[in-house]
Design a protein around this motif. Structure first.
Motif, PDB file in Angstrom:
ATOM      1  N   GLU A  91       0.049  17.492 -36.999  1.00 54.41           N
ATOM      2  CA  GLU A  91       0.540  17.606 -38.470  1.00 54.41           C
ATOM      3  C   GLU A  91       1.686  16.560 -38.525  1.00 54.41           C
ATOM      4  OE1 GLU A  91       1.182  21.856 -39.315  1.00 54.41           O
ATOM      5  OE2 GLU A  91      -0.953  22.147 -38.802  1.00 54.41           O
ATOM      6  N   ASN A  92       2.659  16.560 -37.673  1.00 51.31           N
ATOM      7  CA  ASN A  92       3.940  15.617 -37.723  1.00 51.31           C
ATOM      8  C   ASN A  92       3.471  14.234 -37.365  1.00 51.31           C
ATOM      9  OD1 ASN A  92       6.174  17.447 -38.492  1.00 51.31           O
ATOM     10  ND2 ASN A  92       4.746  18.560 -36.873  1.00 51.31           N
ATOM     11  N   GLY A  93       2.179  13.807 -36.992  1.00 47.97           N
ATOM     12  CA  GLY A  93       2.008  12.420 -36.733  1.00 47.97           C
ATOM     13  C   GLY A  93       2.438  12.072 -35.496  1.00 47.97           C
ATOM     14  N   VAL A  94       2.212  12.976 -34.501  1.00 51.60           N
ATOM     15  CA  VAL A  94       2.784  12.627 -33.072  1.00 51.60           C
ATOM     16  C   VAL A  94       1.417  12.416 -32.228  1.00 51.60           C
ATOM     17  CG1 VAL A  94       4.075  13.577 -30.990  1.00 51.60           C
ATOM     18  CG2 VAL A  94       4.941  13.955 -33.263  1.00 51.60           C
ATOM     19  N   VAL A  95       1.524  11.557 -31.561  1.00 47.08           N
ATOM     20  CA  VAL A  95       0.491  11.225 -30.404  1.00 47.08           C
ATOM     21  C   VAL A  95       0.759  12.165 -29.205  1.00 47.08           C
ATOM     22  CG1 VAL A  95      -0.997   9.791 -28.863  1.00 47.08           C
ATOM     23  CG2 VAL A  95      -0.223   9.168 -31.376  1.00 47.08           C
ATOM     24  N   ALA A  96       0.079  12.935 -28.999  1.00 50.84           N
ATOM     25  CA  ALA A  96       0.266  13.760 -27.457  1.00 50.84           C
ATOM     26  C   ALA A  96      -0.816  13.359 -26.472  1.00 50.84           C
ATOM     27  CB  ALA A  96       0.001  15.335 -27.563  1.00 50.84           C
ATOM     28  N   MET A  97      -0.234  13.055 -25.117  1.00 50.46           N
ATOM     29  CA  MET A  97      -1.045  12.460 -24.270  1.00 50.46           C
ATOM     30  C   MET A  97      -0.826  13.516 -22.746  1.00 50.46           C
ATOM     31  SD  MET A  97      -0.527   8.376 -24.312  1.00 50.46           S
ATOM     32  CE  MET A  97      -1.164   7.310 -25.796  1.00 50.46           C
ATOM     33  N   ASN A  98      -1.653  13.245 -22.039  1.00 46.98           N
ATOM     34  CA  ASN A  98      -1.457  13.703 -20.463  1.00 46.98           C
ATOM     35  C   ASN A  98      -1.703  12.570 -19.666  1.00 46.98           C
ATOM     36  OD1 ASN A  98      -4.175  13.614 -20.544  1.00 46.98           O
ATOM     37  ND2 ASN A  98      -4.615  15.666 -19.390  1.00 46.98           N
ATOM     38  N   THR A  99      -1.202  12.865 -18.352  1.00 43.10           N
ATOM     39  CA  THR A  99      -1.678  11.765 -17.118  1.00 43.10           C
ATOM     40  C   THR A  99      -2.759  12.197 -16.149  1.00 43.10           C
ATOM     41  OG1 THR A  99       0.361  12.397 -15.833  1.00 43.10           O
ATOM     42  CG2 THR A  99       0.677  10.951 -17.891  1.00 43.10           C
ATOM     43  N   PRO A 100      -4.032  12.412 -16.532  1.00 42.63           N
ATOM     44  CA  PRO A 100      -4.943  12.778 -15.724  1.00 42.63           C
ATOM     45  C   PRO A 100      -4.814  12.645 -14.311  1.00 42.63           C
ATOM     46  CG  PRO A 100      -5.917  11.958 -17.508  1.00 42.63           C
ATOM     47  CD  PRO A 100      -4.526  11.808 -17.900  1.00 42.63           C
ATOM     48  N   GLY A 101      -4.877  13.192 -13.366  1.00 47.06           N
ATOM     49  CA  GLY A 101      -5.192  12.542 -11.979  1.00 47.06           C
ATOM     50  C   GLY A 101      -4.145  12.194 -11.061  1.00 47.06           C
ATOM     51  N   GLN A 102      -2.716  12.018 -11.917  1.00 52.59           N
ATOM     52  CA  GLN A 102      -1.592  11.391 -11.206  1.00 52.59           C
ATOM     53  C   GLN A 102      -0.982  12.233 -10.028  1.00 52.59           C
ATOM     54  OE1 GLN A 102      -1.187   8.258 -11.452  1.00 52.59           O
ATOM     55  NE2 GLN A 102      -2.553   7.634 -13.162  1.00 52.59           N
ATOM     56  N   ASN A 103      -1.079  13.710 -10.646  1.00 54.67           N
ATOM     57  CA  ASN A 103      -0.371  14.478  -9.584  1.00 54.67           C
ATOM     58  C   ASN A 103      -1.371  15.223  -8.804  1.00 54.67           C
ATOM     59  OD1 ASN A 103      -1.161  16.272 -11.108  1.00 54.67           O
ATOM     60  ND2 ASN A 103       0.715  16.715 -12.202  1.00 54.67           N
TER      61      ASN A 103
END
Ligand code: 3PG
Length: 307
Positions: A91-103
């Motif tokens: 709703e606020n135009g923010v891209v949310a990401m994760n970093t799969p596999g890195q930990n």
């Protein structure tokens, strides 16, 4: 100047912060750091003027997202993003990401650290048991599950998995036996290691009936999320079955009630420690920083988790 915030209640290793700084400053951005904060007000103040942020299990609620007026990208340095209000991001135009596999390897190694600690009775001097020849069930065969399988084979364990979202032949190619139902996984295995995310479908899904299917001496290992456990069912089961053990990297809400009562067959780490290694911090931190730079500079939204 573009500002990137690292907001971590549980801080990264200093080497990871240095690596993130190199990426962020190399892109011509400024890095700001908020570590070990105890007051939500500090987080709300820190996000006010940042363009991007990297978090861990820190809660990015609607209040936080809305306080971050300039925010374009938020990266969860890790796998599970149940701590981010995705709707608020969208709703606020923010891209949310994760970093799969890195930990993932760090989490998998802790699974065995906890299993050995339990099997050797907390190193109290009395005779324990061995892992060799025992059956381990991997509940969800993602990045962590795969490493768990690899390490389990090194211990000489028989490895089983259940994951309706991963092709059977992909799992079998790793030398892991695939079971067709979650019930079968629990009734087959001496140890079950949880790697499911916390979402509407999985919350409270690990309940009395499922756990009661485990053979005598069954051990549930949780390095995933506390929310997937039906805690009332867990207590009921541990009361009914003196042979059953629960070991967790995430303190359950009922910890006070069960810590003394189930001593020797229940423990949790003092603070979620699965991903807390220098390597995992560096891998996830650098990935997160690169994802932010690529997103802001090139519009790259790989690993976006909100719509
Ligand atoms: C994850 O989802 O990646 C793990 O639970 C790690 O969480 P942490 O970064 O808070 O240690």
């Amino acid at each position: 100047m573009t500002k990137v915030l690292i907001a971590t209640d549980k801080p990264f290793a200093p080497a990871a912060v240095d690596s993130i700084r190199t990426v962020v400053e190399g892109a011509g951005y400024e890095l700001v750091l908020l570590e070990s904060y105890t007051d939500k007000a500090d987080l709300l103040a820190a996000v006010a003027d940042v363009d991007a942020m990297i978090i861990r299990s820190d809660k990015a609620t609607r209040e936080v997202i809305e306080a971050a007026k300039k925010l374009k990208v938020i990266v969860r340095a890790g796998a599970g993003y149940d701590n981010i209000d995705l709707e608020a991001c969208t709703e606020n135009g923010v891209v949310a990401m994760n970093t799969p596999g890195q930990n993932s390897n760090a989490v998998a190694e802790l699974v065995f650290g906890m299993m050995v600690f339990l099997a050797r009775k907390g190193f109290n001097g009395s005779a324990g048991v061995e892992l060799r020849g025992k059956k381990i069930g991997i509940h969800a065969y993602g990045n962590v599950g795969r490493y768990v399988g690899e390490i389990a084979k090194g211990f000489g364990m028989e490895v089983y998995a259940f994951d309706p979202f991963v092709a059977k032949k992909t799992i079998e190619a790793d030398g892991v036996k695939v079971l067709d139902s979650v019930e079968e996984l629990y009734s087959t295995c001496n140890y079950v290691s949880l790697h499911i995310p916390a979402n509407d479908k999985t919350k409270n899904s690990i309940n009395f009936d499922l756990l009661n299917k485990m053979p005598k001496g069954g051990v549930l290992v949780n390095t995933a999320r506390k929310e997937v456990i039906d805690e009332a069912g867990l207590i009921q089961l541990m009361d009914a079955r003196k042979d059953f053990a629960y070991i967790s990297d995430i303190a359950p809400d009922c910890k006070e009630e069960i810590e003394a009562k189930f001593q020797g067959r229940f423990f949790f780490t003092p603070k979620k420690m699965g991903a807390q290694t220098a390597e995992a911090n560096i891998n996830a931190g650098i990935a997160g920083a690169n994802q932010i730079v690529n997103c802001i500079k090139n519009g790259d939204e790989t690993y976006r988790v909100n719509k």
